[in-house]
Design a protein around this motif. Sequence first.
Motif, PDB file in Angstrom:
ATOM      1  N   ILE A  36      13.192 -10.927   3.585  1.00  0.00           N
ATOM      2  CA  ILE A  36      13.224 -11.955   4.620  1.00  0.00           C
ATOM      3  C   ILE A  36      11.812 -12.369   5.040  1.00  0.00           C
ATOM      4  O   ILE A  36      11.528 -13.554   5.246  1.00  0.00           O
ATOM      5  CB  ILE A  36      14.039 -11.470   5.839  1.00  0.00           C
ATOM      6  N   SER A  37      10.922 -11.382   5.153  1.00  0.00           N
ATOM      7  CA  SER A  37       9.569 -11.709   5.590  1.00  0.00           C
ATOM      8  C   SER A  37       8.758 -12.388   4.487  1.00  0.00           C
ATOM      9  O   SER A  37       7.763 -13.058   4.772  1.00  0.00           O
ATOM     10  CB  SER A  37       8.844 -10.447   6.058  1.00  0.00           C
ATOM     11  N   GLY A  38       9.183 -12.241   3.239  1.00  0.00           N
ATOM     12  CA  GLY A  38       8.472 -12.880   2.141  1.00  0.00           C
ATOM     13  C   GLY A  38       7.326 -12.029   1.651  1.00  0.00           C
ATOM     14  O   GLY A  38       6.157 -12.296   1.932  1.00  0.00           O
ATOM     15  N   PHE A  39       7.652 -10.962   0.921  1.00  0.00           N
ATOM     16  CA  PHE A  39       6.647 -10.010   0.459  1.00  0.00           C
ATOM     17  C   PHE A  39       5.575 -10.719  -0.369  1.00  0.00           C
ATOM     18  O   PHE A  39       5.878 -11.481  -1.280  1.00  0.00           O
ATOM     19  CB  PHE A  39       7.319  -8.922  -0.384  1.00  0.00           C
ATOM     20  N   GLY A  40       4.309 -10.473  -0.024  1.00  0.00           N
ATOM     21  CA  GLY A  40       3.210 -11.068  -0.774  1.00  0.00           C
ATOM     22  C   GLY A  40       2.852 -12.474  -0.369  1.00  0.00           C
ATOM     23  O   GLY A  40       1.976 -13.097  -0.972  1.00  0.00           O
ATOM     24  N   GLY A  41       3.507 -12.993   0.664  1.00  0.00           N
ATOM     25  CA  GLY A  41       3.278 -14.375   1.065  1.00  0.00           C
ATOM     26  C   GLY A  41       2.457 -14.505   2.338  1.00  0.00           C
ATOM     27  O   GLY A  41       1.679 -13.631   2.695  1.00  0.00           O
ATOM     28  N   ILE A  42       2.667 -15.614   3.005  1.00  0.00           N
ATOM     29  CA  ILE A  42       1.945 -15.924   4.244  1.00  0.00           C
ATOM     30  C   ILE A  42       2.816 -15.544   5.430  1.00  0.00           C
ATOM     31  O   ILE A  42       3.981 -15.940   5.510  1.00  0.00           O
ATOM     32  CB  ILE A  42       1.597 -17.422   4.314  1.00  0.00           C
ATOM     33  N   ASN A  43       2.247 -14.779   6.356  1.00  0.00           N
ATOM     34  CA  ASN A  43       2.991 -14.347   7.526  1.00  0.00           C
ATOM     35  C   ASN A  43       2.530 -15.076   8.783  1.00  0.00           C
ATOM     36  O   ASN A  43       1.437 -15.634   8.831  1.00  0.00           O
ATOM     37  CB  ASN A  43       2.836 -12.829   7.716  1.00  0.00           C
ATOM     38  N   HIS A  44       3.387 -15.050   9.784  1.00  0.00           N
ATOM     39  CA  HIS A  44       3.124 -15.725  11.052  1.00  0.00           C
ATOM     40  C   HIS A  44       1.769 -15.293  11.621  1.00  0.00           C
ATOM     41  O   HIS A  44       1.445 -14.103  11.671  1.00  0.00           O
ATOM     42  CB  HIS A  44       4.252 -15.382  12.026  1.00  0.00           C
ATOM     43  N   CYS A  45       0.972 -16.270  12.045  1.00  0.00           N
ATOM     44  CA  CYS A  45      -0.375 -16.040  12.583  1.00  0.00           C
ATOM     45  C   CYS A  45      -1.304 -15.357  11.566  1.00  0.00           C
ATOM     46  O   CYS A  45      -2.327 -14.793  11.944  1.00  0.00           O
ATOM     47  CB  CYS A  45      -0.316 -15.223  13.873  1.00  0.00           C
ATOM     48  N   LEU A  46      -0.913 -15.391  10.306  1.00  0.00           N
ATOM     49  CA  LEU A  46      -1.686 -14.784   9.219  1.00  0.00           C
ATOM     50  C   LEU A  46      -1.936 -13.292   9.440  1.00  0.00           C
ATOM     51  O   LEU A  46      -2.961 -12.744   9.029  1.00  0.00           O
ATOM     52  CB  LEU A  46      -3.017 -15.522   9.005  1.00  0.00           C
ATOM     53  N   ILE A  47      -0.977 -12.633  10.099  1.00  0.00           N
ATOM     54  CA  ILE A  47      -1.054 -11.185  10.239  1.00  0.00           C
ATOM     55  C   ILE A  47      -0.901 -10.577   8.847  1.00  0.00           C
ATOM     56  O   ILE A  47       0.066 -10.877   8.139  1.00  0.00           O
ATOM     57  CB  ILE A  47       0.050 -10.650  11.174  1.00  0.00           C
ATOM     58  N   PRO A  48      -1.820  -9.737   8.392  1.00  0.00           N
ATOM     59  CA  PRO A  48      -1.750  -9.235   7.018  1.00  0.00           C
ATOM     60  C   PRO A  48      -0.558  -8.319   6.771  1.00  0.00           C
ATOM     61  O   PRO A  48      -0.113  -7.593   7.659  1.00  0.00           O
ATOM     62  CB  PRO A  48      -3.068  -8.469   6.851  1.00  0.00           C
ATOM     63  N   GLN A  49      -0.060  -8.390   5.562  1.00  0.00           N
ATOM     64  CA  GLN A  49       1.020  -7.516   5.128  1.00  0.00           C
ATOM     65  C   GLN A  49       0.493  -6.090   5.000  1.00  0.00           C
ATOM     66  O   GLN A  49      -0.580  -5.870   4.449  1.00  0.00           O
ATOM     67  CB  GLN A  49       1.517  -8.017   3.779  1.00  0.00           C
ATOM     68  N   PRO A  50       1.220  -5.076   5.505  1.00  0.00           N
ATOM     69  CA  PRO A  50       0.714  -3.697   5.462  1.00  0.00           C
ATOM     70  C   PRO A  50       0.646  -3.132   4.046  1.00  0.00           C
ATOM     71  O   PRO A  50       1.271  -3.652   3.119  1.00  0.00           O
ATOM     72  CB  PRO A  50       1.752  -2.922   6.291  1.00  0.00           C
ATOM     73  N   LYS A  51      -0.096  -2.058   3.909  1.00  0.00           N
ATOM     74  CA  LYS A  51      -0.067  -1.272   2.676  1.00  0.00           C
ATOM     75  C   LYS A  51       1.356  -0.747   2.474  1.00  0.00           C
ATOM     76  O   LYS A  51       2.056  -0.416   3.440  1.00  0.00           O
ATOM     77  CB  LYS A  51      -1.046  -0.104   2.773  1.00  0.00           C
ATOM     78  N   TYR A  52       1.783  -0.651   1.209  1.00  0.00           N
ATOM     79  CA  TYR A  52       3.147  -0.221   0.890  1.00  0.00           C
ATOM     80  C   TYR A  52       3.070   0.978  -0.064  1.00  0.00           C
ATOM     81  O   TYR A  52       2.434   0.911  -1.113  1.00  0.00           O
ATOM     82  CB  TYR A  52       3.918  -1.383   0.269  1.00  0.00           C
ATOM     83  N   ILE A  53       3.724   2.078   0.334  1.00  0.00           N
ATOM     84  CA  ILE A  53       3.670   3.343  -0.389  1.00  0.00           C
ATOM     85  C   ILE A  53       5.052   3.711  -0.930  1.00  0.00           C
ATOM     86  O   ILE A  53       6.059   3.561  -0.238  1.00  0.00           O
ATOM     87  CB  ILE A  53       3.196   4.483   0.546  1.00  0.00           C
ATOM     88  N   LEU A  54       5.095   4.212  -2.170  1.00  0.00           N
ATOM     89  CA  LEU A  54       6.321   4.760  -2.752  1.00  0.00           C
ATOM     90  C   LEU A  54       6.191   6.276  -2.817  1.00  0.00           C
ATOM     91  O   LEU A  54       5.157   6.801  -3.254  1.00  0.00           O
ATOM     92  CB  LEU A  54       6.558   4.208  -4.157  1.00  0.00           C
ATOM     93  N   ILE A  55       7.239   6.975  -2.389  1.00  0.00           N
ATOM     94  CA  ILE A  55       7.224   8.440  -2.364  1.00  0.00           C
ATOM     95  C   ILE A  55       8.357   8.966  -3.234  1.00  0.00           C
ATOM     96  O   ILE A  55       9.514   8.553  -3.074  1.00  0.00           O
ATOM     97  CB  ILE A  55       7.368   8.956  -0.920  1.00  0.00           C
ATOM     98  N   ASP A  56       8.041   9.877  -4.168  1.00  0.00           N
ATOM     99  CA  ASP A  56       9.057  10.369  -5.104  1.00  0.00           C
ATOM    100  C   ASP A  56       9.632  11.708  -4.647  1.00  0.00           C
ATOM    101  O   ASP A  56       9.324  12.203  -3.548  1.00  0.00           O
ATOM    102  CB  ASP A  56       8.488  10.455  -6.522  1.00  0.00           C
ATOM    103  N   GLU A  57      10.447  12.311  -5.521  1.00  0.00           N
ATOM    104  CA  GLU A  57      11.133  13.543  -5.158  1.00  0.00           C
ATOM    105  C   GLU A  57      10.187  14.723  -4.971  1.00  0.00           C
ATOM    106  O   GLU A  57      10.559  15.733  -4.339  1.00  0.00           O
ATOM    107  CB  GLU A  57      12.180  13.893  -6.230  1.00  0.00           C
ATOM    108  N   ASN A  58       8.980  14.627  -5.488  1.00  0.00           N
ATOM    109  CA  ASN A  58       7.976  15.680  -5.308  1.00  0.00           C
ATOM    110  C   ASN A  58       7.030  15.381  -4.139  1.00  0.00           C
ATOM    111  O   ASN A  58       6.022  16.051  -3.970  1.00  0.00           O
ATOM    112  CB  ASN A  58       7.164  15.852  -6.592  1.00  0.00           C
ATOM    113  N   TYR A  59       7.357  14.364  -3.376  1.00  0.00           N
ATOM    114  CA  TYR A  59       6.557  13.898  -2.236  1.00  0.00           C
ATOM    115  C   TYR A  59       5.180  13.398  -2.659  1.00  0.00           C
ATOM    116  O   TYR A  59       4.236  13.396  -1.861  1.00  0.00           O
ATOM    117  CB  TYR A  59       6.437  14.992  -1.162  1.00  0.00           C
TER     118      TYR A  59
END
Length: 461
Positions: free
Chosen positions: A416-439
């Motif tokens: 909905i927010s549009g990953f990788g796009g332009i956000n309201h007031c140009l607030i930057p998109q946060p860092k995104y982390i993937l965590i697996d079964e071994n943490y």
Amino acid sequence: MKTKYIDLITQSFDFPQDEFEMDGEYLKFNGIDLKALVEEHGTPLKFTYLPKISENIQKAKGWFEKAREELNYEGTYNYCYCTKSSHFRHILGEALKNDIHIETSSAFDINIVENLMKEGLINENQYVVCNGFKREEYVENIARLINNGHRKTITVIDNYEEVDLFSEAIEGDFEIGIRIASEEEPKFEFYTSRLGIGYKDIVPFYQTMVKPNERIKLKMLHFFINTGIKDTSYYWNELTKCLKVYVNLKKVCPELDSLNIGGGFPIKNSLSFSYDYPYMAKEILLQIKAICDEEGIPVPNIFTEFGSYTVGESGGVVYKILYQKKQNDKEYWDMIDSSFMTTLPDAWAISKRFVMLPINRWYDKYERVLLGGLTCDSDDYYNSEQHVNAIYLPKYDSAKPLYIGFFNTGAYQDNISGFGGINHCLIPQPKYILIDENYEAKVYSEEQTHQNVLETLGYNK
């Protein structure tokens, strides 16, 4: 006198809970060391704990299989994942480890399916249920998938025109479903869903437009409730009406053998959340079996379409409280280092509530606050929890940083927010982390930079 934040939580709820526990004064989520995660990656931070996806799928499959055994229900159970909840490759890759099927809603979904087929993650024995209002590119893509040999593609007809569109585009025989236009809850602004064909029109539609076409086999009746599967009189009433349509349709269409009960299970939105999943799975099959036995027809194969339930509880967002503003005698605004409108758009758009807890300082005194985002929009706030019309957090102290987490945020928010796009007031998109079964934590994407934003807007080219 018990005035610490941990006292508030333990007095109000059964705590710790399955996914939440304390490690000293720090919160853990599904065993994830959130303190270490923040120390390494900073905030704002979004993350997905991938094993939770498989865990939820296996739970649901277990509930339905147990219900089938106890009721001697002869139809099969088929778990579908709604890709619209999250289209990421890592989400679908994890979900498809669990012998499930896919439900699509738009043209590009089919391109994703074809990509997954090339990787060997989807095979000829897995259903692709194609939902939604279908225009030219979506029709072409579905037809290509079927013409290239994936015969377990079921096109769910949404309107009268689609039968002719697919008849022209698909070579040879093909299978379809018909979606029921269910009646919405009384609180809705409209009475009947815009999607599907009305209850009273389905049998005449089949007899006049589907049955005469020998290339088409009607295999599925699709029943979707926007508010999901809930133990309410509204849900059971709509299911009963659906089953009456299924019975009448089965009597004139012997090849009909499947019922899709889309509109999935809810996910946890509060520490006080309570939902009897095994009961609901069994009660649904019981209701279906009772009506089919009464009418003397075989029970249908069951399809469910779980999107939020599949991926929602795998996600979280962590923010830092930057500053506290006192705006009058009783309103204290804790300002986060991001925006609710851009990172949790459902909180703004439909007042959706998530589980919100501090990451640290559980043994400090607490206060009632409001949470504000960084945009200059007055709607960028979060002011209550699902269980109470208030937010309580450890007291603000400029010398003691406070981090807060929103949990079970994995469904829809990025789409909905549009990953990788332009956000309201140009607030930057946060860092995104993937965590697996071994943490093990892997950076999927870094926090958006001004160079990323300017390039998207047409500058610096």
